[in-house]
Enzyme design. Sequence first.
Site, PDB file in Angstrom:
ATOM      1  N   LEU A 354       0.828  -1.209   0.000  1.00  0.00           N
ATOM      2  CA  LEU A 354       0.000   0.000   0.000  1.00  0.00           C
ATOM      3  C   LEU A 354       0.855   1.248   0.000  1.00  0.00           C
ATOM      4  O   LEU A 354       0.452   2.295  -0.464  1.00  0.00           O
ATOM      5  CB  LEU A 354      -0.891   0.028   1.251  1.00  0.00           C
ATOM      6  CG  LEU A 354      -1.994  -1.007   1.331  1.00  0.00           C
ATOM      7  CD1 LEU A 354      -2.628  -0.981   2.707  1.00  0.00           C
ATOM      8  CD2 LEU A 354      -3.042  -0.726   0.272  1.00  0.00           C
ATOM      9  N   PHE A 359       8.703   4.506   8.574  1.00  0.00           N
ATOM     10  CA  PHE A 359       8.866   3.410   9.515  1.00  0.00           C
ATOM     11  C   PHE A 359       8.854   2.031   8.864  1.00  0.00           C
ATOM     12  O   PHE A 359       9.089   1.040   9.519  1.00  0.00           O
ATOM     13  CB  PHE A 359       7.774   3.467  10.574  1.00  0.00           C
ATOM     14  CG  PHE A 359       7.921   4.644  11.479  1.00  0.00           C
ATOM     15  CD1 PHE A 359       8.926   4.672  12.432  1.00  0.00           C
ATOM     16  CD2 PHE A 359       7.076   5.721  11.357  1.00  0.00           C
ATOM     17  CE1 PHE A 359       9.070   5.755  13.261  1.00  0.00           C
ATOM     18  CE2 PHE A 359       7.219   6.809  12.194  1.00  0.00           C
ATOM     19  CZ  PHE A 359       8.217   6.835  13.145  1.00  0.00           C
ATOM     20  N   VAL A 362       3.965  -0.928   4.141  1.00  0.00           N
ATOM     21  CA  VAL A 362       2.609  -1.274   4.577  1.00  0.00           C
ATOM     22  C   VAL A 362       1.928  -2.120   3.500  1.00  0.00           C
ATOM     23  O   VAL A 362       1.946  -1.764   2.321  1.00  0.00           O
ATOM     24  CB  VAL A 362       1.763  -0.010   4.823  1.00  0.00           C
ATOM     25  CG1 VAL A 362       0.433  -0.394   5.434  1.00  0.00           C
ATOM     26  CG2 VAL A 362       2.491   0.950   5.727  1.00  0.00           C
ATOM     27  N   LYS A 377       1.879  -3.230   8.854  1.00  0.00           N
ATOM     28  CA  LYS A 377       3.082  -2.420   8.727  1.00  0.00           C
ATOM     29  C   LYS A 377       4.270  -3.237   9.186  1.00  0.00           C
ATOM     30  O   LYS A 377       4.275  -3.770  10.292  1.00  0.00           O
ATOM     31  CB  LYS A 377       2.912  -1.157   9.579  1.00  0.00           C
ATOM     32  CG  LYS A 377       4.101  -0.243   9.518  1.00  0.00           C
ATOM     33  CD  LYS A 377       3.759   1.122  10.074  1.00  0.00           C
ATOM     34  CE  LYS A 377       2.922   1.907   9.109  1.00  0.00           C
ATOM     35  NZ  LYS A 377       3.227   3.331   9.066  1.00  0.00           N
ATOM     36  N   ASP A 473       4.288  13.021  14.623  1.00  0.00           N
ATOM     37  CA  ASP A 473       4.533  13.002  13.177  1.00  0.00           C
ATOM     38  C   ASP A 473       3.235  13.281  12.418  1.00  0.00           C
ATOM     39  O   ASP A 473       2.845  12.539  11.525  1.00  0.00           O
ATOM     40  CB  ASP A 473       5.152  11.653  12.774  1.00  0.00           C
ATOM     41  CG  ASP A 473       5.968  11.772  11.485  1.00  0.00           C
ATOM     42  OD1 ASP A 473       6.146  12.912  10.990  1.00  0.00           O
ATOM     43  OD2 ASP A 473       6.416  10.731  10.970  1.00  0.00           O
TER      44      ASP A 473
END
Length: 674
Positions: A354, A359, A362, A377, A473
């Site tokens: 996706l 990080f 996904v 994730k 964030d």
Amino acid sequence: MGASSRAFFLLTILSLIHVSLAQDQNQFIYNGFQGANLHLDGAAKILPSGLLELTNTSKQIKGHAFYQIPISFNRSSSISIPFPSFSTNLAFAIVPELPNLSGHGLAFIISPTMDFSQAVGGQYLGLFNISNNGLPTNHVLAIELDTILNPEFADINNNHVGIDVNSLKSVDSAPVSYFSSEEGKNISLRLLNGDPMQLWVDYDAPREVLNVTVAPLRRLKPNRPLLSTPVDLSQFLLENMYVGFSSATGPVASDHYVLGWSFNSSGPAQNLEISKLPPLPPKRKTSQKPSNVIIILPIAAIVFLIMVIGAVYFVRRKKYAEVREEWETEYDPQRFSYKDLYIATKGFKEKELLGAGGFGKVYKGTLPASDVQIAVKRISHDSHQGMKEFVAEIASMRRLRHRNLVQLLGYCRRKGELLLVYDYMPNGSLDKFLFSNRTPTLSWFHRFRVLKDVASALLYLHEEWEQVVLHRDVKSSNVLLDADLSGRLGDFGLARLYDHGTNPQTTRVVGTVGYLAPELSKTGRATTDTDVFAFGVFMLEMACGRRPMDLQGLPEEVSMVDWVMGYWRCGAILDVIDPKLEGTYLVEEMELVLKLGLLCAHPMPAMRPKMRQVMQYLDGHVSLPEIQDGGTVFTSTFAPSNGASDFVMSFPSLSGKCSANLLSSNESIFHTGR
Ligand SMILES: *[C@@H]1O[C@H](CO)[C@@H](O)[C@H](O)[C@H]1NC(C)=O
Ligand SMILES: *[C@@H]1O[C@H](CO)[C@@H](O)[C@H](O)[C@H]1NC(C)=O
Ligand SMILES: *[C@@H]1O[C@H](CO)[C@@H](O)[C@H](O)[C@H]1NC(C)=O
Ligand SMILES: *[C@@H]1O[C@H](CO)[C@@H](O)[C@H](O)[C@H]1NC(C)=O
Ligand SMILES: *[C@@H]1O[C@H](CO)[C@@H](O)[C@H](O)[C@H]1NC(C)=O
Ligand SMILES: *[C@@H]1O[C@H](CO)[C@@H](O)[C@H](O)[C@H]1NC(C)=O
Ligand SMILES: *[C@@H]1O[C@H](CO)[C@@H](O)[C@H](O)[C@H]1NC(C)=O
């Protein structure tokens, strides 16, 4: 005329039956609802088996069911017979979609109306909305069976029974349990265990006491109630009231069922006939309860299955290996098996990708057992250090529930990586809408609504949960759009991963360039003010349709905040608006967003509003202080602190710049671009 006299006779009989029903309208019993003439709305329906399903496992829905005929609570009667007593007994079951993760629960209600179309679901249980919750004009009594802890309504835990009078803040509540006279003690019950239970509500009008009792389905009514609370209902209830149920799901859902129901306003409600009640649908297969499968399947099939699973397990052992430590057993309910995630994402195929963010990557997936769509994730995480704290934090993040947060469902750990499982958002992330050439672009109506959505999620994180959660964030690529284009804030708390030892330099500033408040470079400390700053940048982003940093641009255009500020100072703030909107927006809303965006992105943390104020400005409940001309920034309502006047004084002659060249200044007004 034989035929017509027969017809007359029949009619007479029918009207006699009708009369006798009407006389009994203040009492009824349903051992299953087959053929019952209930008023249903929302997701509520009667299944062919006679089971009343208030909600299924769809998210963010509500359902109501009412007995069609109003019950007359005769208050005019006299002093000798005060407000009549009533009594009800019902059998219900709450079956969560995923073990221990549930929708919001259900409630037995007495209400002057059957119209709850204005009520909202989620924590409001389909009973009230933000504006009428708590009003004495509601005249609603609800006995809630609540499976989620909502601090805003002062809930005691995520498994309680509460008495609600006109408000979701219960007048009394207790963790669910029943008194067993054989054992002489209270035995606690989990509403979410999926098994049918009974609820009894008995009101003794002369004594003004309301008793609430709960027990597993097959037990006799316990002889001590769970709640025995003094309430004078004559103050709340009107003469004609409807009785029924309300239920709602949120970002996570449960099936809410009622199996049977008796009600009586002139004596104790009859006991339900357990053997006549409809059965619940077969339980969903969960990894925690293989026993259900075993009962259903013949033994040979099981042996075969075990052999196959064993063989597959043996072959795939390496492929599906996880890291699982002693201390983690406590978190088992939130753990997904790697194998399930592997199957869900078709082996983490590129096709299911996706997106890839700061990080990790996904992936989209569909859980094999329940067909629930998820987003997984994958974060590479080499360090073992700090894992315990981080997993504990995941467990607490999972308890965050808000309609504008992307729900975290659980996690899984492997060597060198961590997998986080979230609710799947069909419309993807907001930045794709803002910065691609996708047409039509996201309309202003939707953008403004998304801004409010994200503001309310941040307010929840900052002020409404049991502890302060910093997002750290906030940016358009962390805002996801659900099926109806509402905004959901994702990745909350993830920044903490860096604090727990992954990165030895824990002073590292987490966040994204362009959204970082200036004080972060000095203190390195994230606060609610630094989140507000990032939210301000995000607001400007939505209005201007440009990224906060444009390294290709002219030097003075690099920082979006400076650029907008430049236009504002020249009184031309509406010139910064995203051309893709083609002029279709409300000028007042647009101005509000731009000015509030600048206020939130103020270089002085003390000048920034709190999220609660931001929400009030966006809702139009409070008008934004009129920003004064030129140099005297934002001083009209916020008393200038020393810092603020320094700030103002360091840019004394701005008015001259506009005439020459709007953007000629290479002096950075807001020092955001580091
Ligand atoms: C819930 O019911 C609605 C219609 O009543 C249906 O559209 C939806 O697919 C159902 N959801 C699930 C998860 O079964
Ligand atoms: C209410 O009580 C009064 C006085 O006892 C009686 O006259 C009247 O019929 C009652 N109304 C209903 C609807 O039962
Ligand atoms: C809340 O519900 C009340 C009554 O049902 C309705 O009049 C009001 O408009 C609703 N408010 C909101 C904000 O939806
Ligand atoms: C059982 O629970 C009731 C209601 O919560 C409480 O009043 C009572 O003291 C408890 N009894 C025992 C034996 O724990
Ligand atoms: C309510 O509970 C109390 C305490 O157990 C009991 O004395 C009373 O009879 C009950 N009242 C009703 C109406 O069930
Ligand atoms: C209601 O109470 C009356 C009086 O005790 C009783 O005769 C009747 O069966 C009850 N009806 C129901 C449906 O519980
Ligand atoms: C659900 O949570 C409860 C308490 O937190 C725990 O005892 C139970 O084992 C959990 N059940 C499942 C199926 O995870």
